[in-house]
Scaffold this active site. Structure first.
Site, PDB file in Angstrom:
ATOM      1  N   TYR A   1       0.349  -4.599  11.142  1.00  0.00           N
ATOM      2  CA  TYR A   1       0.451  -3.122  10.734  1.00  0.00           C
ATOM      3  C   TYR A   1       1.065  -2.162  11.880  1.00  0.00           C
ATOM      4  O   TYR A   1       1.817  -1.247  11.272  1.00  0.00           O
ATOM      5  CB  TYR A   1      -0.935  -2.866  10.736  1.00  0.00           C
ATOM      6  CG  TYR A   1      -1.500  -3.232   9.373  1.00  0.00           C
ATOM      7  CD1 TYR A   1      -1.534  -4.705   8.818  1.00  0.00           C
ATOM      8  CD2 TYR A   1      -2.148  -2.389   8.344  1.00  0.00           C
ATOM      9  CE1 TYR A   1      -1.784  -4.891   7.403  1.00  0.00           C
ATOM     10  CE2 TYR A   1      -2.749  -2.625   6.986  1.00  0.00           C
ATOM     11  CZ  TYR A   1      -2.559  -3.900   6.612  1.00  0.00           C
ATOM     12  OH  TYR A   1      -2.882  -4.582   5.491  1.00  0.00           O
TER      13      TYR A   1
ATOM     14  N   HIS B   1       0.908  -1.161   0.074  1.00  0.00           N
ATOM     15  CA  HIS B   1      -0.076   0.116   0.000  1.00  0.00           C
ATOM     16  C   HIS B   1       0.853   1.271   0.003  1.00  0.00           C
ATOM     17  O   HIS B   1       0.633   2.388   0.696  1.00  0.00           O
ATOM     18  CB  HIS B   1      -0.943  -0.086   1.183  1.00  0.00           C
ATOM     19  CG  HIS B   1      -2.219  -1.156   1.147  1.00  0.00           C
ATOM     20  ND1 HIS B   1      -2.963  -1.199   0.405  1.00  0.00           N
ATOM     21  CD2 HIS B   1      -2.048  -2.387   1.809  1.00  0.00           C
ATOM     22  CE1 HIS B   1      -3.743  -2.266   0.780  1.00  0.00           C
ATOM     23  NE2 HIS B   1      -2.924  -2.828   1.430  1.00  0.00           N
TER      24      HIS B   1
ATOM     25  N   ASN C   1     -10.296  -3.326   1.846  1.00  0.00           N
ATOM     26  CA  ASN C   1      -9.810  -3.143   0.627  1.00  0.00           C
ATOM     27  C   ASN C   1     -11.065  -2.943  -0.168  1.00  0.00           C
ATOM     28  O   ASN C   1     -12.300  -2.959   0.351  1.00  0.00           O
ATOM     29  CB  ASN C   1      -9.258  -4.375   0.008  1.00  0.00           C
ATOM     30  CG  ASN C   1      -7.757  -4.643   0.399  1.00  0.00           C
ATOM     31  OD1 ASN C   1      -7.029  -3.849   0.583  1.00  0.00           O
ATOM     32  ND2 ASN C   1      -7.238  -5.649   0.653  1.00  0.00           N
TER      33      ASN C   1
END
Ligand code: NDP
Length: 479
Positions: A337, A54, A127
């Protein structure tokens, strides 16, 4: 107009911003030009590590407004009453490409929203696809490597992708989505967002429900043909970034309607589909969409780096009334993350303005690189204590989650054919033209894989739908 003095980082005014300090007019630059040194040194460090996935993105500020009462499912304050508004920040992205890559590449699109609620920040990090390629986080680095570049040539490789996918048939549903026309959305405004993962809601009676989130575009779905996406990658690689920015600048604020699918906690044990398998949807017929509210993006960033690049999202950012689920990919992302953000932005990334919650943050976390607030001042940095220190809120304890079985490494417990059923359902709901596009898009990539890989992959497509697999087989023969 009042003069704004140009200064060095220490505040000292700069006397000359055009000419370096040299020994004579033709002589070398002097070591003592500390302004030049500081200016170049800062410039050398302008880039920070890009996200491993990303990396290329665009974002905007917005508002979430509740339009329907879902308090029977969740006590989260953000949903407490119809009409309630919460400020948000959303970042869209591609997945595999580097920070300068083309916006129109065939790739899933990230759709991550931070809700600055009165109980802390809630991040919905999804997403534009309701599902994912894999369902065990142990496979995530391998999968992403296949989306990146070959070790020797530094080129992307169709063969590498299909090699991995053909050996990971749980990917077939997502492959079908990716190579359908939704794999090249026309900018970020014309696509849906999905939580993909299953999360949980906890209500005021401390009852748990499993939940999936859907954000449906009110601009309507619009996709690019494969040829148009390829053309735009050349003439305007920032196509989606520009489209979003310009629309908001003109006051055309994009909106998405949020829905949830809700499953009572114990139904998960009986439901035919494993509800924690991120390669599967919950069919609407079984779990209908329930309206929740509207997300509107209505303010562009004023500084891309500080707002979009430094925005740090994680599914671990949750608030009371919204919880996790045993979805293994979700569990992996809970580590991956925040770990990426610590590496990329530093351990104090949550103090950056774009990440900072609207509520007070009180804890014993101290120090670390780039701690740029008052670091907790002189308050005690431990608990328990006789003094007035921050203490826990036991009333927010989530209901226990029943677990049984032996700790072991398990494959997902779906039956052998189930990886193909929903991929086939998706193929069959497409129009004839969309099916043709899907097959052509797959052939355009699979033709570059080695025959043994093609053969195995075609067998998977045939299991999803014989006509689907046969059309691809024919396409490869004629390619
Ligand atoms: P439904 O007929 O109730 O739903 C089909 C859904 O497919 C639509 O609601 C729409 O989702 C999506 N869809 C419609 N046209 C296209 C298209 N051209 N390309 C991609 N997706 C499209 O059936 P089910 O719920 O049983 O789902 C059937 C299949 O639809 C699934 O196997 C899955 O592949 C796909 N799908 C299902 C979703 C779900 O959450 N149930 C969500 C998205 C896709 P949307 O309204 O979200 O755009």
């Amino acid at each position: 107009m009042k003069k704004i003095p140009l200064t060095m980082a220490n505040g000292k005014p700069v006397d000359d911003n055009q000419n370096s300090l040299t020994a004579g007019s033709r002589g070398p630059v002097l070591m003592q030009d500390v302004y030049l040194q500081e200016k170049l040194a800062h410039f050398d460090r302008e880039e920070i590590p890009e996200r491993i996935v990303h990396a290329k993105g665009a974002g905007a500020h917005g508002t979430f407004t509740v339009t329907n009462d879902i308090t029977q499912y969740t006590k989260a304050a953000i949903f407490s009453e119809v009409g309630k508004q919460t400020r948000t920040f959303t970042r869209f992205s591609t997945v595999g490409g580097e920070r300068g890559s083309a916006d129109t590449a065939r790739d899933p699109r990230g759709f991550a929203t931070k809700f600055y609620t009165e109980e802390g920040n809630w991040d919905l990090v999804g997403n534009n696809t309701p599902i994912f390629f894999i369902r065990d986080p142990l496979k995530f680095p391998d999968f992403i490597h296949t989306q990146k570049r070959l070790p020797d040539s530094n080129l992307k490789s169709h063969n590498m992708m299909w090699d991995f996918w053909s050996k990971s048939p749980e990917s077939l549903h997502q492959i079908t989505t990716l190579f359908s026309n939704r794999g090249t959305p026309d900018g970020y405004r014309h696509m849906n967002g999905y939580s993909s993962h299953t999360y949980s809601f906890i209500n005021a009676y401390n009852e748990r429900f499993w939940v999936k989130f859907h954000l449906k575009t009110l601009q309507g779905i619009k996709n690019l043909s494969a040829d148009e996406a390829t053309r735009l990658a050349g003439v305007n690689p920032d196509y989606a970034t520009e489209d979003l920015f310009v629309a908001i600048e003109k006051g055309h604020f994009p909106q998405w309607k949020m829905y949830v699918q809700i499953m009572p906690e114990l139904e998960a044990n009986e439901y035919a589909i494993n509800p924690f398998d991120v390669t599967k949807v919950w069919p609407h017929g079984d779990y209908p969409l329930i309206e929740v509210g509207i997300l509107e993006l209505n303010k562009n960033p004023t500084n891309y780096f500080s707002e979009v690049e430094q925005a740090a999202f994680s599914p671990s950012n949750k608030v009371p009334g919204i919880g996790l689920s045993p979805d293994k990919m979700l569990q992996g992302r809970l580590f991956s993350y925040p770990d990426t953000q610590r590496y990329r932005l530093g351990v104090n990334y949550n103090f950056l303005p774009i990440n900072r919650p609207d509520v007070e943050v009180n804890n014993g976390y101290r120090n670390g690189a780039m701690r740029f607030d008052d670091n907790g001042g002189n308050s005690p940095n431990y608990e328990p204590s006789h003094y007035n220190v921050p203490t826990e809120s036991p009333e927010l304890h989530e209901p226990p989650l029943h677990i049984d079985g032996d700790a072991d490494r398990y494959a997902y417990d779906s039956d052998a054919n189930s990886d193909f059923v929903q991929a086939g359902n998706l193929y069959r709901l497409l129009s004839e033209n969309e099916q043709k596009d899907l097959v052509a898009n797959i052939v355009g990539s699979l033709q570059y894989a080695e025959p043994m890989i093609q053969e195995l992959q075609i067998a998977h497509f045939k299991k999803a739908d014989l006509a689907y697999g046969t059309a691809i087989e024919e396409g490869i023969k004629n390619a």
